[in-house]
Design a protein around this motif. Structure first.
Motif, PDB file in Angstrom:
ATOM      1  N   ALA A   1       0.836  -1.194   0.000  1.00 51.75           N
ATOM      2  CA  ALA A   1       0.000   0.000   0.000  1.00 51.75           C
ATOM      3  C   ALA A   1       0.874   1.249   0.000  1.00 51.75           C
ATOM      4  N   LYS A   2       0.462   2.210  -0.794  1.00 49.72           N
ATOM      5  CA  LYS A   2       1.189   3.471  -0.854  1.00 49.72           C
ATOM      6  C   LYS A   2       0.529   4.469   0.076  1.00 49.72           C
ATOM      7  N   ARG A   3       1.334   5.335   0.603  1.00 49.11           N
ATOM      8  CA  ARG A   3       0.854   6.352   1.520  1.00 49.11           C
ATOM      9  C   ARG A   3      -0.019   7.349   0.752  1.00 49.11           C
TER      10      ARG A   3
END
Length: 84
Positions: free
Chosen positions: A62-64
């Protein structure tokens, strides 16, 4: 202003002349090696390289989340600009 005769001026120290003893310089070298963490660098250099194959990384990372207005505000704050 008074000038000294050239023979009365102290001789310059050579660049290689060090006031430290050999033991002190050896200890300094050991401390530098510890502070540079050369043992960690040597282990990392000898470790196998990471794989580039997609199937060896099956999980989705997951990307911020970041909003553009938040990023713009941080940049403006860093540049001392005021965006309202």
């Amino acid at each position: 202003m008074t000038l000294q005769h050239p023979s009365r001026q102290p001789a310059p120290r050579p660049a290689y002349d060090d006031a430290a003893t050999l033991a002190e310089m050896h200890d300094d070298c050991l401390a530098v090696g510890r502070n540079l963490r050369l043992d960690r660098v040597a282990r990392a250099a000898a470790a196998p390289v990471p794989s580039l194959h997609f199937d060896e990384f099956p999980r989705e990372v997951a990307k911020r989340d970041i909003r553009v207005d938040e990023a713009a505000q941080r940049i403006a704050n860093a540049l001392h600009l005021h965006l309202d």
